[in-house]
Design a protein around this motif. Structure first.
Motif, PDB file in Angstrom:
ATOM      1  N   ARG A  99       0.835  -1.206   0.000  1.00  0.00           N
ATOM      2  CA  ARG A  99       0.000   0.000   0.000  1.00  0.00           C
ATOM      3  C   ARG A  99       0.870   1.255   0.000  1.00  0.00           C
ATOM      4  NH1 ARG A  99      -3.096   3.109  -1.684  1.00  0.00           N
ATOM      5  NH2 ARG A  99      -5.005   3.885  -0.670  1.00  0.00           N
ATOM      6  N   ALA A 100       1.987   1.217   0.709  1.00  0.00           N
ATOM      7  CA  ALA A 100       2.874   2.378   0.768  1.00  0.00           C
ATOM      8  C   ALA A 100       3.428   2.722  -0.612  1.00  0.00           C
ATOM      9  CB  ALA A 100       4.011   2.135   1.749  1.00  0.00           C
ATOM     10  N   LEU A 101       3.726   1.715  -1.403  1.00  0.00           N
ATOM     11  CA  LEU A 101       4.323   1.947  -2.720  1.00  0.00           C
ATOM     12  C   LEU A 101       3.330   2.546  -3.714  1.00  0.00           C
ATOM     13  CD1 LEU A 101       6.528  -1.264  -3.082  1.00  0.00           C
ATOM     14  CD2 LEU A 101       7.260   1.054  -2.509  1.00  0.00           C
ATOM     15  N   THR A 102       2.038   2.566  -3.357  1.00  0.00           N
ATOM     16  CA  THR A 102       1.036   3.159  -4.247  1.00  0.00           C
ATOM     17  C   THR A 102       0.678   4.587  -3.858  1.00  0.00           C
ATOM     18  OG1 THR A 102      -0.863   2.394  -2.926  1.00  0.00           O
ATOM     19  CG2 THR A 102       0.024   0.866  -4.578  1.00  0.00           C
ATOM     20  N   LEU A 103       1.228   5.066  -2.752  1.00  0.00           N
ATOM     21  CA  LEU A 103       0.835   6.372  -2.234  1.00  0.00           C
ATOM     22  C   LEU A 103       1.534   7.500  -2.980  1.00  0.00           C
ATOM     23  CD1 LEU A 103       0.879   5.558   1.601  1.00  0.00           C
ATOM     24  CD2 LEU A 103      -1.067   5.539   0.027  1.00  0.00           C
ATOM     25  N   PHE A 110      12.832   0.605   0.005  1.00  0.00           N
ATOM     26  CA  PHE A 110      13.888   1.500   0.482  1.00  0.00           C
ATOM     27  C   PHE A 110      14.131   2.631  -0.516  1.00  0.00           C
ATOM     28  CE2 PHE A 110      14.676  -1.722   3.612  1.00  0.00           C
ATOM     29  CZ  PHE A 110      15.239  -1.039   4.674  1.00  0.00           C
ATOM     30  N   GLU A 111      13.964   2.361  -1.811  1.00  0.00           N
ATOM     31  CA  GLU A 111      14.075   3.443  -2.793  1.00  0.00           C
ATOM     32  C   GLU A 111      12.989   4.493  -2.582  1.00  0.00           C
ATOM     33  OE1 GLU A 111      16.171   1.549  -6.790  1.00  0.00           O
ATOM     34  OE2 GLU A 111      13.989   1.609  -6.639  1.00  0.00           O
ATOM     35  N   ALA A 112      11.815   4.065  -2.155  1.00  0.00           N
ATOM     36  CA  ALA A 112      10.732   5.015  -1.890  1.00  0.00           C
ATOM     37  C   ALA A 112      10.901   5.694  -0.537  1.00  0.00           C
ATOM     38  CB  ALA A 112       9.386   4.292  -1.947  1.00  0.00           C
ATOM     39  N   TRP A 113      11.380   4.936   0.461  1.00  0.00           N
ATOM     40  CA  TRP A 113      11.435   5.445   1.831  1.00  0.00           C
ATOM     41  C   TRP A 113      12.572   6.439   2.059  1.00  0.00           C
ATOM     42  CZ3 TRP A 113      13.637   2.079   6.333  1.00  0.00           C
ATOM     43  CH2 TRP A 113      13.711   2.857   7.510  1.00  0.00           C
ATOM     44  N   GLY A 129      19.086   9.647  -5.584  1.00  0.00           N
ATOM     45  CA  GLY A 129      19.143  10.968  -6.189  1.00  0.00           C
ATOM     46  C   GLY A 129      18.177  11.122  -7.338  1.00  0.00           C
ATOM     47  N   LYS A 130      18.168  12.341  -7.901  1.00  0.00           N
ATOM     48  CA  LYS A 130      17.285  12.666  -9.007  1.00  0.00           C
ATOM     49  C   LYS A 130      18.059  13.347 -10.120  1.00  0.00           C
ATOM     50  CE  LYS A 130      13.164  13.328  -6.110  1.00  0.00           C
ATOM     51  NZ  LYS A 130      12.107  14.275  -5.713  1.00  0.00           N
ATOM     52  N   GLY A 131      17.519  13.270 -11.312  1.00  0.00           N
ATOM     53  CA  GLY A 131      18.092  13.984 -12.441  1.00  0.00           C
ATOM     54  C   GLY A 131      19.509  13.543 -12.767  1.00  0.00           C
ATOM     55  N   LEU A 180      22.625  -0.571  -0.879  1.00  0.00           N
ATOM     56  CA  LEU A 180      21.607  -0.243   0.098  1.00  0.00           C
ATOM     57  C   LEU A 180      22.217   0.245   1.402  1.00  0.00           C
ATOM     58  CD1 LEU A 180      18.689  -0.224   1.157  1.00  0.00           C
ATOM     59  CD2 LEU A 180      18.966  -2.650   1.716  1.00  0.00           C
ATOM     60  N   ARG A 181      23.285  -0.400   1.857  1.00  0.00           N
ATOM     61  CA  ARG A 181      23.884  -0.033   3.134  1.00  0.00           C
ATOM     62  C   ARG A 181      24.422   1.400   3.098  1.00  0.00           C
ATOM     63  NH1 ARG A 181      29.676  -2.894   3.526  1.00  0.00           N
ATOM     64  NH2 ARG A 181      30.428  -2.517   1.420  1.00  0.00           N
ATOM     65  N   LEU A 182      24.987   1.812   1.948  1.00  0.00           N
ATOM     66  CA  LEU A 182      25.485   3.176   1.839  1.00  0.00           C
ATOM     67  C   LEU A 182      24.320   4.166   1.797  1.00  0.00           C
ATOM     68  CD1 LEU A 182      27.730   5.224   1.507  1.00  0.00           C
ATOM     69  CD2 LEU A 182      27.743   4.760  -0.953  1.00  0.00           C
ATOM     70  N   ALA A 183      23.242   3.798   1.110  1.00  0.00           N
ATOM     71  CA  ALA A 183      22.077   4.675   1.042  1.00  0.00           C
ATOM     72  C   ALA A 183      21.479   4.888   2.435  1.00  0.00           C
ATOM     73  CB  ALA A 183      21.031   4.078   0.104  1.00  0.00           C
ATOM     74  N   ILE A 184      21.406   3.814   3.217  1.00  0.00           N
ATOM     75  CA  ILE A 184      20.875   3.943   4.576  1.00  0.00           C
ATOM     76  C   ILE A 184      21.796   4.804   5.417  1.00  0.00           C
ATOM     77  CG2 ILE A 184      20.248   2.689   6.671  1.00  0.00           C
ATOM     78  CD1 ILE A 184      19.496   0.325   4.919  1.00  0.00           C
TER      79      ILE A 184
END
Length: 791
Positions: A555-559, A597-600, A642-644, A652-656
């Motif tokens: 459900r979170a991924l559809t918000l 995690f990409e969304a969060w 990031g964007k653009g 993932l560990r570095l992103a966190i």
């Protein structure tokens, strides 16, 4: 009426008709001294006509009356506009031949136009709200009534002519009021004119000689003795009360208003019981402004009589009068020693009966909520008085009350929340016994997003207050709602379906299934986090955690909105915090780890609210601790960051690590001004929530009532810190500057998150904190924070 009087009235009527036909819709002449003299002369000449018309409007043609009133009002408006201009008024007031004449002329003529008309008397006798509306319009200077416009002209005259004009006006009104032969209508007009000028031109009055102030005080005493007695005309009594309202409001610098207020308290309370609605309304207006100026002990002594009179009067009132009465109840309770108001427990039921008659009026609902909230917070002895309200609240929330009761559901929920917040254990038990099932039924049946938001947070708060034992209680709900598939599809039960008794835990799961259904509007989830968080231990006990986690993530991924995403991130983070390894395995095996995690992680920086920030931060720290340096496990999964043009693929560990570092960098306020955060969120104070569990929303209810217990803390969320102190002790210790803590050191379980962040630097290497992911200022602040954590 005699033949002679009939002839006089007919002559006046003909004269009035002649005036109205000549003047018509009177257009003000050019604002010159000559035109001012002509208009003032015309007003003086027409005063007798107006006075006779006002005294006996029933015998004069209505068109004639309206023409005279319109002409008189326009003339007075011209005089008023003339005095508004400093330059124009100077032409009159600075002329020695005209100044004295018009200083005496204008107030005297205005007093004759301030006579109360028979039509106003009749209108006020039928509708007290019209009387209140007229007073409000006069104070707002938007009234077109002749005497209101004439009084405004006198106010403008005082503004330009100063204390001399006030002395003239006061002497004139005082002579009328002290004249034993003067009619009640003349005295009422004098009090009206005095009240209007005192209320707006107190600065001018303060400039008058001291003996004038003494005379005003003595006049006030005379009015109390002579014009508040039972054998005086009701309109005169009402105007006397309003005169004192102006005195109490504005004359504090020149008169002993507190002594006057105390002297008036008992008579004003007695007039609340008057059968004349105008007198009662005036007493309400006076007491609303006066009660706060009276000694608390005296207000408390009169509380029983006053509150009973106010509530009795409110039973048959509506609109403006009812609003003022409810405001007066609250003002009275605030001005008294509420702990010693013996009738406090009787107030809630009386107010409820008033509210039930006005369920469609949102203004009444707002006033009732404010009153109940104050009583629940400040008057513990009144709590028992709320018990009789619970059955009606249950019917309203459960849908068995009238359709109009649905209008009151949002307000009922606020009152219930206040009862939960401030009530004793006995009150909470009563609320649980009576309202728990009604709240569940409401959440299962309503399609209103706003109601769902309020009801779900209220239910979560109630469950937290009642404790885990509540899950073994039973509630009555429609049997079809036990089918979580039907609930998820938003299917409503048949109208004739009988309820069945089910455990609260089952009802909550059915509610959650309905809330998380793709068919449910996203706005419904705006305040769902606290409720879904309470469901985590319930689902864990039934071995349903993996499925619940996946339902939340899907459900979170559809918000679309960050505000709704953070509501679902709260229970998900709690599961990651408490059962990190199992939760990560469930997400990884289902292919949802990377998408979630990409969304969060990019949204973490916009999250707000103590509860959400605490659990999401601790969840990131727990995940870092769980994945370690293993690049072949979940921590090595590549995710987009990031964007653009700055978009990159990193582990993932570095992103966190980056998200956690930025979160702590922004939210942890350093004691050093050099590293002070730009945000208002201070995670040092968030540690207060560690021992309380969640707040119901951003209202911080748990902070206020200090709930104990709550979450089953994982090691990452432990309340114990260095030195064996609790978070609260650490905060207080830091405020005193002791405890061996560094000046910039964090507090609470965020200390654990910082330690995890610091230990991970050695695993990821120096590149993790490089300028590629952090700004130079963030790097400096992060090093400062990590340094304090290591020490």
């Amino acid at each position: 009426m005699t033949v002679e009087n009939d002839a006089i009235m007919n002559a006046i009527a003909h004269e009035a008709l002649k005036i109205s036909s000549v003047v018509g819709d009177f257009q003000p002449p050019l604002a010159t001294p000559e035109s001012f003299v002509k208009v003032a002369t015309a007003l003086s000449a027409g005063a007798d006509v107006f006075r006779y018309l006002a005294a006996d409007e029933n015998t004069i043609d209505e068109e004639v009356i309206e023409s005279v009133k319109r002409c008189s009002s326009t003339r007075w408006d011209f005089i008023s506009s003339f005095f508004r201009s400093k330059i124009r008024s100077a032409a009159i007031l600075e002329d020695p031949n005209n100044s004295a004449q018009y200083l005496a002329h204008i107030p005297g003529v205005a007093l004759q136009y301030c006579i109360l008309t028979t039509s106003q008397q009749a209108e006020w006798a039928l509708d007290a709200n019209s009387f209140l509306k007229g007073e409000e319009d006069r104070e707002d200077e938007v009234s077109g009534v002749v005497r209101d416009v004439a009084a405004e002209a006198c106010q403008q005259l005082l503004k330009r002519a100063g204390a001399a004009a006030w002395t003239t006006l006061f002497d004139l009104c005082q002579s009328v009021l002290l004249d034993q032969t003067a009619s009640w209508s003349a005295k009422e007009a004098a009090l009206y004119l005095l009240s209007a000028c005192i209320g707006t031109r107190i600065n001018v009055i303060k400039q008058a000689p001291a003996e004038n102030h003494s005379a005003l005080f003595e006049l006030a005493g005379s009015i109390v003795s002579n014009d508040l007695s039972s054998n005086v005309n009701g309109h005169l009594v009402a105007r006397a009360l309003l005169f004192f309202r102006s005195v109490v409001r504005t004359c504090g610098g020149i008169m002993p208003t507190q002594r006057i207020a105390l002297q008036l308290l008992s008579p004003a309370v007695q007039t609340l019981q008057s059968r004349d609605p105008i007198i009662a309304c005036s007493a309400v207006l006076l007491l609303t402004k006066m009660v706060a100026r009276c000694p608390r002990a005296d207000v408390t002594a009169h509380s029983t009589t006053a509150l009973q009179s106010i509530l009795n009067l409110a039973q048959g009132s509506d609109h403006e009068l009812l609003y003022m009465l409810l405001e007066l109840v609250l003002a009275w309770l605030k001005a008294s020693d509420i702990r010693h108001v013996s009738c406090a427990a009787e107030v809630p039921l009386a107010v409820l009966s008033i509210w039930q008659r006005q369920l469609e009026d949102p203004n009444v609902a707002e006033l009732v909520v404010d009153l109940f909230s104050y009583m629940l917070k400040r008057a513990p002895q009144s709590h028992d008085g709320f018990a009789p309200l619970l059955p009606w609240m249950s019917s309203a929330l459960g849908g068995t009350e009238s359709l109009t009761a649905m209008c009151a559901i949002p307000s009922v929920l606020v009152v219930v929340r206040d009862m939960i917040k401030h009530g004793s254990d006995g009150v909470i038990a009563n609320v649980g016994n009576v309202l728990l099932g009604a709240l569940c039924r409401l959440l299962l049946n309503t399609e209103d997003s706003g109601v769902t938001n309020a009801a779900s947070s209220t239910l979560a708060f109630l469950i937290r207050r009642l404790g885990s034992a509540v899950f073994h209680c039973t509630v009555q709900i429609p049997a079809s709602h036990l089918n979580t598939t039907a609930a998820a599809d938003g299917a409503l039960p048949p109208l004739d379906e009988e309820d069945t008794a089910v455990p609260v835990a089952n009802a909550m799961q059915a509610i959650a299934a309905k809330m998380l259904s793709p068919q449910t509007r996203e706005y419904t989830l705006l305040n769902a986090g606290s409720f879904l968080k309470e469901l985590v231990p319930v689902v864990a006990a039934s071995q349903g955690l993996p499925q619940f986690l996946l339902t939340l993530v899907d459900r979170a991924l559809t918000l679309q909105m960050d505000s709704t995403f953070q509501e679902l991130a709260l229970p998900i983070s709690l599961m990651l915090e408490q059962q990190c390894e199992a939760a990560l395995a469930t997400l990884d095996d289902s292919g949802r780890l990377v998408p979630y995690f990409e969304a969060w992680l990019p949204k973490q920086k916009v999250f707000d609210g103590k509860l959400v920030l605490r659990h999401t931060t601790l969840a990131m720290a727990a995940v870092l601790n769980c994945i370690g340096g293993d690049t072949n496990g979940p921590g090595g999964r590549p995710i987009k960051w990031g964007k653009g043009k700055g978009r990159a693929v990193i582990q993932l560990r570095l992103a966190i690590f980056v998200a956690l570092g930025k979160q702590l960098n922004v939210a942890l306020k350093s004691k050093s001004s050099e590293y002070k955060s730009d945000t208002d969120d201070d995670l040092e104070t968030l540690s207060d929530a560690d021992s309380m569990g969640g707040d119901i929303s951003d209202d911080d209810y748990d902070d206020d009532i200090g709930l104990g217990g709550g979450d089953n803390e994982s090691p990452m969320g432990s309340n114990e810190m260095e030195g064996g102190q609790s978070d609260e002790e650490q905060v207080e210790n830091e405020k005193r500057g002791g405890g061996g803590r560094t000046k910039a050191g964090p507090s609470g379980s965020y200390h654990t998150a910082l330690q995890q962040l610091g230990s991970f630097v050695s695993i990821l290497g120096a590149d993790a904190a490089s300028g590629e992911y952090f700004t130079a200022k963030e790097i400096a602040s992060l090093q400062k924070l990590l340094g304090s954590s290591s020490r």
